[in-house]
Scaffold this motif. Structure first.
Motif, PDB file in Angstrom:
ATOM      1  N   LEU A  82       1.019  -1.178   0.033  1.00  0.00           N
ATOM      2  CA  LEU A  82       0.012  -0.019   0.107  1.00  0.00           C
ATOM      3  C   LEU A  82       0.937   1.250  -0.114  1.00  0.00           C
ATOM      4  O   LEU A  82       1.733   1.225   0.837  1.00  0.00           O
ATOM      5  N   TYR A  83       0.665   2.125  -1.051  1.00  0.00           N
ATOM      6  CA  TYR A  83       1.749   3.151  -1.244  1.00  0.00           C
ATOM      7  C   TYR A  83       0.876   4.546  -0.642  1.00  0.00           C
ATOM      8  O   TYR A  83      -0.323   4.693  -1.002  1.00  0.00           O
ATOM      9  N   VAL A  84       1.494   5.137   0.283  1.00  0.00           N
ATOM     10  CA  VAL A  84       0.778   6.452   0.728  1.00  0.00           C
ATOM     11  C   VAL A  84       2.048   7.343   0.842  1.00  0.00           C
ATOM     12  O   VAL A  84       3.181   7.156   0.752  1.00  0.00           O
ATOM     13  N   GLY A  85       1.585   8.618   1.217  1.00  0.00           N
ATOM     14  CA  GLY A  85       2.513   9.851   0.923  1.00  0.00           C
ATOM     15  C   GLY A  85       3.056  10.316   2.171  1.00  0.00           C
ATOM     16  O   GLY A  85       3.797  11.170   2.280  1.00  0.00           O
ATOM     17  N   GLY A  86       2.872   9.449   3.320  1.00  0.00           N
ATOM     18  CA  GLY A  86       3.552  10.124   4.494  1.00  0.00           C
ATOM     19  C   GLY A  86       2.687   9.698   5.819  1.00  0.00           C
ATOM     20  O   GLY A  86       1.420   9.273   5.450  1.00  0.00           O
ATOM     21  N   GLU A  87       3.140  10.207   6.733  1.00  0.00           N
ATOM     22  CA  GLU A  87       2.646   9.686   8.202  1.00  0.00           C
ATOM     23  C   GLU A  87       0.924  10.224   8.197  1.00  0.00           C
ATOM     24  O   GLU A  87       0.227   9.920   8.966  1.00  0.00           O
ATOM     25  N   ASP A  88       1.032  11.584   7.612  1.00  0.00           N
ATOM     26  CA  ASP A  88      -0.411  12.447   7.597  1.00  0.00           C
ATOM     27  C   ASP A  88      -1.424  11.404   7.545  1.00  0.00           C
ATOM     28  O   ASP A  88      -2.481  11.725   7.681  1.00  0.00           O
ATOM     29  N   VAL A  89      -1.497  10.440   6.644  1.00  0.00           N
ATOM     30  CA  VAL A  89      -2.673   9.738   6.413  1.00  0.00           C
ATOM     31  C   VAL A  89      -3.189   9.026   7.552  1.00  0.00           C
ATOM     32  O   VAL A  89      -4.408   8.483   7.599  1.00  0.00           O
ATOM     33  N   PHE A  90      -2.385   8.644   8.551  1.00  0.00           N
ATOM     34  CA  PHE A  90      -2.755   8.156   9.606  1.00  0.00           C
ATOM     35  C   PHE A  90      -3.450   8.913  10.989  1.00  0.00           C
ATOM     36  O   PHE A  90      -3.751   8.518  11.957  1.00  0.00           O
ATOM     37  N   CYS A  91      -3.430  10.426  10.640  1.00  0.00           N
ATOM     38  CA  CYS A  91      -3.777  11.319  11.678  1.00  0.00           C
ATOM     39  C   CYS A  91      -5.591  10.933  11.779  1.00  0.00           C
ATOM     40  O   CYS A  91      -6.166  10.449  11.024  1.00  0.00           O
ATOM     41  N   TYR A  92      -5.846  11.143  13.193  1.00  0.00           N
ATOM     42  CA  TYR A  92      -7.211  11.407  13.441  1.00  0.00           C
ATOM     43  C   TYR A  92      -7.925  12.469  12.676  1.00  0.00           C
ATOM     44  O   TYR A  92      -7.296  13.543  12.655  1.00  0.00           O
ATOM     45  N   ARG A  93      -9.099  12.266  12.054  1.00  0.00           N
ATOM     46  CA  ARG A  93      -9.746  13.632  11.252  1.00  0.00           C
ATOM     47  C   ARG A  93     -10.863  13.750  12.016  1.00  0.00           C
ATOM     48  O   ARG A  93     -11.608  12.927  12.304  1.00  0.00           O
TER      49      ARG A  93
ATOM     50  N   SER B  79      -3.630   3.631  20.597  1.00  0.00           N
ATOM     51  CA  SER B  79      -2.674   2.810  19.709  1.00  0.00           C
ATOM     52  C   SER B  79      -2.941   3.167  18.175  1.00  0.00           C
ATOM     53  O   SER B  79      -2.846   2.286  17.216  1.00  0.00           O
ATOM     54  N   ALA B  80      -3.724   4.342  17.875  1.00  0.00           N
ATOM     55  CA  ALA B  80      -3.848   4.724  16.363  1.00  0.00           C
ATOM     56  C   ALA B  80      -3.417   6.304  16.582  1.00  0.00           C
ATOM     57  O   ALA B  80      -3.045   6.916  17.355  1.00  0.00           O
ATOM     58  N   GLY B  81      -3.351   6.862  15.191  1.00  0.00           N
ATOM     59  CA  GLY B  81      -3.091   8.252  14.983  1.00  0.00           C
ATOM     60  C   GLY B  81      -1.743   8.360  14.285  1.00  0.00           C
ATOM     61  O   GLY B  81      -0.895   7.273  14.045  1.00  0.00           O
ATOM     62  N   CYS B  82      -1.249   9.609  14.329  1.00  0.00           N
ATOM     63  CA  CYS B  82       0.241   9.922  13.374  1.00  0.00           C
ATOM     64  C   CYS B  82       1.042  10.282  14.318  1.00  0.00           C
ATOM     65  O   CYS B  82       0.950  11.056  15.486  1.00  0.00           O
ATOM     66  N   ASP B  83       2.342   9.797  14.008  1.00  0.00           N
ATOM     67  CA  ASP B  83       3.623  10.301  14.968  1.00  0.00           C
ATOM     68  C   ASP B  83       4.212  11.636  14.339  1.00  0.00           C
ATOM     69  O   ASP B  83       4.774  11.344  13.413  1.00  0.00           O
ATOM     70  N   VAL B  84       4.369  12.747  15.330  1.00  0.00           N
ATOM     71  CA  VAL B  84       4.578  13.661  14.688  1.00  0.00           C
ATOM     72  C   VAL B  84       6.301  13.710  14.199  1.00  0.00           C
ATOM     73  O   VAL B  84       7.001  14.320  13.673  1.00  0.00           O
ATOM     74  N   ALA B  85       6.906  12.580  15.061  1.00  0.00           N
ATOM     75  CA  ALA B  85       8.320  12.590  14.733  1.00  0.00           C
ATOM     76  C   ALA B  85       8.520  11.997  13.310  1.00  0.00           C
ATOM     77  O   ALA B  85       9.936  11.991  12.859  1.00  0.00           O
ATOM     78  N   ASN B  86       7.493  11.579  12.552  1.00  0.00           N
ATOM     79  CA  ASN B  86       7.655  10.803  11.350  1.00  0.00           C
ATOM     80  C   ASN B  86       7.460  12.113  10.117  1.00  0.00           C
ATOM     81  O   ASN B  86       7.316  11.384   9.127  1.00  0.00           O
ATOM     82  N   TYR B  87       7.432  13.072  10.651  1.00  0.00           N
ATOM     83  CA  TYR B  87       6.943  14.228   9.520  1.00  0.00           C
ATOM     84  C   TYR B  87       8.417  14.929   9.154  1.00  0.00           C
ATOM     85  O   TYR B  87       9.184  15.360  10.134  1.00  0.00           O
TER      86      TYR B  87
END
Length: 377
Positions: free
Chosen positions: A163-174, A241-249
């Motif tokens: 699965l190709y994605v553009g970065g950590e941002d796809v995992f953030c809570y919206r 256990s979900a969401g995006c890690d700011v260290a990966n931006y």
């Protein structure tokens, strides 16, 4: 800060077969170099609309010079009482050919698995042979069907499924504004679901060649008059256990509010465009939703590939809620890019369709659920 301009592996998940991340890091205050790739050339590309906002059985079947257009009216025999479903969401089945080599991709997954799986079956699209999955950004109307799709089809698919994605941002809570400062959930893409489905994640803020046939724009730089129009709110950080890690931006400066997990207007920092270089035609640029701006996306595709000719612009343009003056300026700028075919879908808006009919009628190609468009030989 260390300067890193090559792709880096950021980690390996113990649960998934492999988690691959790539990013571009720069010294603070230093201009980022433009990543570049050698864009693969394909002989042909077909795009079939698996899920979109409507299915018009009366849409014109007229052919368009340079594109083979196929429309789906309905079904006969054992399927005559079934119909394609439409919803607010987008999913595209992509097939490219180069010589005797074929690649197939599913780009985005619509809002619900019921619609996605229904339409894949009725359209007779082969799922077991998919070479990869692609997700344009982290909105529920683009990843909502993924979990149910994997539950139904994963066992029959290739073992090393990416699965190709553009970065950590796809995992953030919206979140969606619910009035009076309150918010309602607008979903979160959960890594645990991907791990359970043994899906290998390839996450890249940089441009990236996809399975030897396509390429991703990587994170889209905002260089035009366009701005991100109001949409969802995003919550940075991890919880439950979900969401995006700011260290990966790689290159985002987080405000105290963002670091505190306060919902802020969503800028879709890692939204990407998916592109193909079709021989003797030029680029086919697929925006999916276009939050970052369709002009920005086209410019980015040209910049990273070194290919100046854009043959077709396809997907959601996110202009449905655009103010009239803003829409007019975007359309005026879009005309200067000399794109031969413009295929608006999903969130492009009736306002954009009307403007395109007036300003670029020769380029406009109408889309609907089920339609297939083939570019090249």
């Amino acid at each position: 800060m260390t300067v890193v301009t090559r792709r880096r592996l950021l980690g390996v998940s113990a649960l998934a077969p492999m988690l691959t991340c790539t990013r571009l890091v720069q010294t603070q205050g230093e201009a980022a170099p433009t990543p570049s790739i050698e864009a693969p050339v394909v002989d042909s590309l077909s795009i079939q609309v698996v899920t979109d906002g409507n299915h018009d059985v009366f849409i014109s079947g007229a052919q368009v010079p340079g594109i083979r257009v196929e429309r789906v009216r309905g079904f006969r025999g054992a399927q005559e009482r079934r119909a394609l479903r439409s919803e607010h969401g987008l999913s595209l089945y992509l097939t490219s050919h180069r010589g005797d080599e074929t690649r197939s991709f599913l780009l985005d997954f619509g809002y619900t698995p019921e619609t996605l799986n229904n339409n894949l079956e009725l359209l007779g699209l082969e799922v077991a042979g998919l070479d990869a999955l692609i997700l344009s950004h982290g909105h529920l109307d683009h990843f909502g069907g993924l979990e149910g799709f994997l539950a139904r089809h994963r066992a029959a698919m290739k073992g090393d499924l990416r699965l190709y994605v553009g970065g950590e941002d796809v995992f953030c809570y919206r979140h969606s504004p619910a009035g009076n400062g309150a918010f309602a959930s607008y979903g979160v893409l959960d890594r645990r679901m991907l791990e359970a489905g043994q899906v290998r994640l390839v996450s890249s803020e940089e441009p990236l060649v996809v399975e030897g046939h396509a390429f991703s724009t990587g994170a889209i730089r905002r260089t035009s008059l366009e701005r991100v129009l109001p949409n969802s709110f995003v919550e940075f950080g991890r919880r439950d256990s979900a969401g995006c890690d700011v260290a990966n931006y790689a290159n985002h400066h987080f405000t105290p509010a963002e670091l505190a997990g306060q919902p802020v207007p969503d800028q879709h920092l890692h939204e990407t465009g998916t592109c193909f270089h079709v021989r003797d035609r030029g680029l086919v640029v697929i925006t999916s939703c276009g939050h970052s701006g369709v002009i920005n996306t086209v410019r980015r595709a040209k910049q990273v590939s070194g290919v100046d000719k854009v043959y077709a612009l396809v997907g959601g343009f996110h202009l449905a809620r655009a103010p009239d003056d803003y829409l007019s300026r975007v359309v005026t700028e879009l005309k200067t890019l000399d794109i031969e075919h413009v295929l608006p879908m999903h969130c492009s808006g009736l306002n954009f369709l009307e403007a395109a009919k007036r300003e670029m009628p020769q380029a406009l190609v109408l889309c609907t659920t089920g339609s297939r468009f083939t570019f090249g030989a």
